[in-house]
Design a protein around this motif. Structure first.
Motif, PDB file in Angstrom:
ATOM      1  N   ALA A   1      67.256  46.856  34.270  1.00 28.27           N
ATOM      2  CA  ALA A   1      67.866  48.179  34.153  1.00 28.27           C
ATOM      3  C   ALA A   1      66.812  49.153  33.647  1.00 28.27           C
ATOM      4  O   ALA A   1      65.830  48.740  33.038  1.00 28.27           O
ATOM      5  CB  ALA A   1      69.040  48.131  33.170  1.00 28.27           C
ATOM      6  N   MET A   2      67.019  50.438  33.926  1.00 31.77           N
ATOM      7  CA  MET A   2      66.088  51.442  33.382  1.00 31.77           C
ATOM      8  C   MET A   2      66.751  52.804  33.330  1.00 31.77           C
ATOM      9  O   MET A   2      67.711  53.075  34.031  1.00 31.77           O
ATOM     10  CB  MET A   2      64.804  51.501  34.215  1.00 31.77           C
ATOM     11  CG  MET A   2      65.012  51.922  35.664  1.00 31.77           C
ATOM     12  SD  MET A   2      63.422  51.961  36.536  1.00 31.77           S
ATOM     13  CE  MET A   2      63.856  52.895  37.981  1.00 31.77           C
ATOM     14  N   ASP A   3      66.191  53.671  32.468  1.00 29.22           N
ATOM     15  CA  ASP A   3      66.677  55.041  32.357  1.00 29.22           C
ATOM     16  C   ASP A   3      66.253  55.835  33.587  1.00 29.22           C
ATOM     17  O   ASP A   3      65.266  55.499  34.242  1.00 29.22           O
ATOM     18  CB  ASP A   3      66.082  55.706  31.104  1.00 29.22           C
ATOM     19  CG  ASP A   3      66.812  55.271  29.843  1.00 29.22           C
ATOM     20  OD1 ASP A   3      67.971  54.828  29.963  1.00 29.22           O
ATOM     21  OD2 ASP A   3      66.206  55.353  28.761  1.00 29.22           O
ATOM     22  N   THR A   4      66.956  56.916  33.846  1.00 30.21           N
ATOM     23  CA  THR A   4      66.651  57.726  35.027  1.00 30.21           C
ATOM     24  C   THR A   4      65.346  58.502  34.879  1.00 30.21           C
ATOM     25  O   THR A   4      64.797  58.980  35.854  1.00 30.21           O
ATOM     26  CB  THR A   4      67.795  58.708  35.320  1.00 30.21           C
ATOM     27  OG1 THR A   4      68.152  59.338  34.090  1.00 30.21           O
ATOM     28  CG2 THR A   4      69.001  57.997  35.895  1.00 30.21           C
ATOM     29  N   SER A   5      64.865  58.596  33.648  1.00 26.86           N
ATOM     30  CA  SER A   5      63.603  59.323  33.443  1.00 26.86           C
ATOM     31  C   SER A   5      62.385  58.498  33.864  1.00 26.86           C
ATOM     32  O   SER A   5      61.264  58.974  33.825  1.00 26.86           O
ATOM     33  CB  SER A   5      63.466  59.706  31.968  1.00 26.86           C
ATOM     34  OG  SER A   5      63.508  58.548  31.174  1.00 26.86           O
TER      35      SER A   5
ATOM     36  N   ALA B   1      60.106  56.482  36.582  1.00 31.35           N
ATOM     37  CA  ALA B   1      59.828  56.423  38.016  1.00 31.35           C
ATOM     38  C   ALA B   1      59.266  55.049  38.365  1.00 31.35           C
ATOM     39  O   ALA B   1      58.404  54.527  37.651  1.00 31.35           O
ATOM     40  CB  ALA B   1      58.827  57.509  38.387  1.00 31.35           C
TER      41      ALA B   1
ATOM     42  N   GLY C   1      61.818  56.977  27.959  1.00 31.33           N
ATOM     43  CA  GLY C   1      62.881  56.187  28.583  1.00 31.33           C
ATOM     44  C   GLY C   1      62.711  54.711  28.317  1.00 31.33           C
ATOM     45  O   GLY C   1      61.673  54.265  27.814  1.00 31.33           O
TER      46      GLY C   1
END
Lengths: 233, 227
Positions: free
Chosen positions: A37-41, A43, A77
């Motif tokens: 999983a990862m934050d939208t900030s 890339a 993030g």
């Protein structure tokens, strides 16, 4: 910029998950499909990394050609990594030396670290775990994983490890693959053939070895008889 | 011999610390890592003792290997790390003279003073208990290590206790068990997926495992490519 990554490892040792906090502009490089999983900030960019030699070396070392790069944009993030198999994960900080990793043990690394294959010659062949070990070097963060729990052994003299259980070791150690000690030519060869402890790795010098408490082959051997038998026609 | 059990219950291992002259007998393949001051010997029998090939063959029928490994410390403070092949737990059991019956493949290691034999459990039990035809039979005094698939828990049986077939790890010989149906009616027991169970009677320690390998195998087998 090789500032240390802020991280935690949770749910150890059975379902280890690595949580990394990236500051704006910071990067982490991970094996494909390790990201959970990862934050939208953040890339994500997939690609070959470290040029042809490093890339092919990794491939021979049992890892993918592709390395995923995660970069935090304007905002900080979080990225979460987990391995495909249940097991443990560890963090190691490289400070100019090198760490050798068993096939498949590489998970992720930070900036300033390069991971490539390292030809081990005949001793790699005898270890039964593939000809090439992975070699991580540089200065920065490294995360590696296992099947089963990871136990750290401090070597100050000598230690013997079954080749199937090695996860990683520092390059300050010398190693050679041998049959279990106590065996001499013409002596008690029984231990090799019937004792199941065939090939072991003998580490000497000063440094650390990380071992895993299980390896996958006994499980595969257990499951095999339960597979359906292909019909003959 | 000192011991330390780590990474319970899924990836459990045991670290043993031996002084010069002490030795331990281990299941084949159990050694993960060790210091260099050990002499390793592979035999079919108890260290320095009798038994020989017959006991070895019986042990094989019980689901263990024909051969066993003896590790003898040739110096002080020698350590060895051992573990089972499958994911699961390991426990320590101190033997004080009685006999312990162990499910095939659950014996991991024991003091060299402990005798390792196998025993036939009778035809009815053999067919219906969901365990192997033979049990590993350990007797004597010393430390013993058992492994399981899943977690292990101990039950001090005072009167009666019921365990589903396939979940027994080991039990003391002061206990006896019989195969019986789980519910009142046989059809009800089978429809409920419980079928037959093992009913223990007597006083003594019983070790059970939370999971059972044949159930895992039956679940995975059909999902895999045919061999």
């Amino acid at each position: 910029m090789s500032s240390t990554l802020e991280h935690t490892i949770e749910y150890r040792p059975d379902f280890a998950m690595v949580k990394v906090q990236l500051q704006p502009g910071q990067q982490i490089f991970a094996e494909p499909s390790a990201m959970a999983a990862m934050d939208t900030s953040i890339a994500l960019k997939a690609g070959l990394k470290g040029g042809l030699k490093a890339t092919l070396g990794r491939a021979f070392g049992g890892e993918s050609l592709i390395i995923n790069t995660f970069t935090a944009g304007q905002a900080p993030g979080e990225v979460l990594f987990a391995a495909g198999q249940p097991g443990d994960a560890r963090h190691y900080e490289l400070t100019g030396g090198s760490l050798y990793l068993q096939r498949g043990a590489f998970m992720a690394h930070g900036e300033g670290v390069e991971v490539t294959g390292s030809w081990q010659g005949a001793k790699g062949f005898f270890s039964g775990e593939g000809l090439v070990l992975l070699k991580a070097s540089g200065a920065g963060d490294l995360f590696f994983n296992s099947y089963g729990a990871i136990i750290e052994l401090k070597v100050s003299d000598e230690v013997i490890v079954d080749t199937g259980y090695i996860v990683a070791f520092e390059d300050t150690l010398q190693y050679n693959v041998t049959i279990l000690p106590g065996l001499r030519a013409g002596g008690k060869l029984k231990t090799l053939f019937f004792g199941g402890e065939g090939l072991v790795c003998r580490f000497a010098g000063q440094g650390k070895v990380w071992i895993q408490t299980r390896y996958i082959h006994p499980f595969l051997a257990f499951v095999h008889p339960f597979r359906r038998v292909k019909s003959k026609n | 011999m000192k011991h330390q059990i780590l990474a319970r219950p899924a990836a459990t291992i045991v670290r043993l610390l031996l002084e010069q002259g002490e030795s331990v007998t281990c299941q084949v393949g159990a050694m993960i890592a060790m210091s260099t001051g050990f002499e390793v010997e592979t035999t079919t029998r108890k260290k320095g003792g009798g038994g020989g090939i017959v006991k070895g063959l019986k042990r094989m029928l019980a689901g263990e290997n024909l051969f066993i490994n003896h590790f003898s410390a040739t110096g002080d403070k020698q350590n060895i790390t051992i573990g089972p092949g499958m994911m699961g737990d390991v426990i320590h059991h101190r033997m004080t003279g009685g006999t312990l019956y162990i499910q095939g493949s659950s014996w991991l290691a024991s003091d060299t003073g402990i005798d390792i034999d196998a025993s036939w459990q009778g035809l009815g039990k053999a067919i219906f208990s969901g365990e192997s035809m033979f049990w590993v039979k350990c007797s004597g005094e010393g430390d013993l290590f058992l492994n399981s698939y899943g977690a292990i828990y101990a039950v001090e049986v005072k009167d009666q206790y019921t365990v589903d077939t396939g979940h027994i790890v080991a039990f003391e010989d002061s206990l006896q068990f019989q195969i019986g149906k789980a519910g009142k009616s046989l059809i009800g027991s089978f429809l409920g997926g419980e079928g037959l169970v093992c009913k223990f009677k007597g006083q003594g320690t019983l070790y059970c495992q939370s999971h059972n390998p044949p159930s895992l195998g039956k679940m995975l087998g059909p999902k895999l490519k045919p061999r």
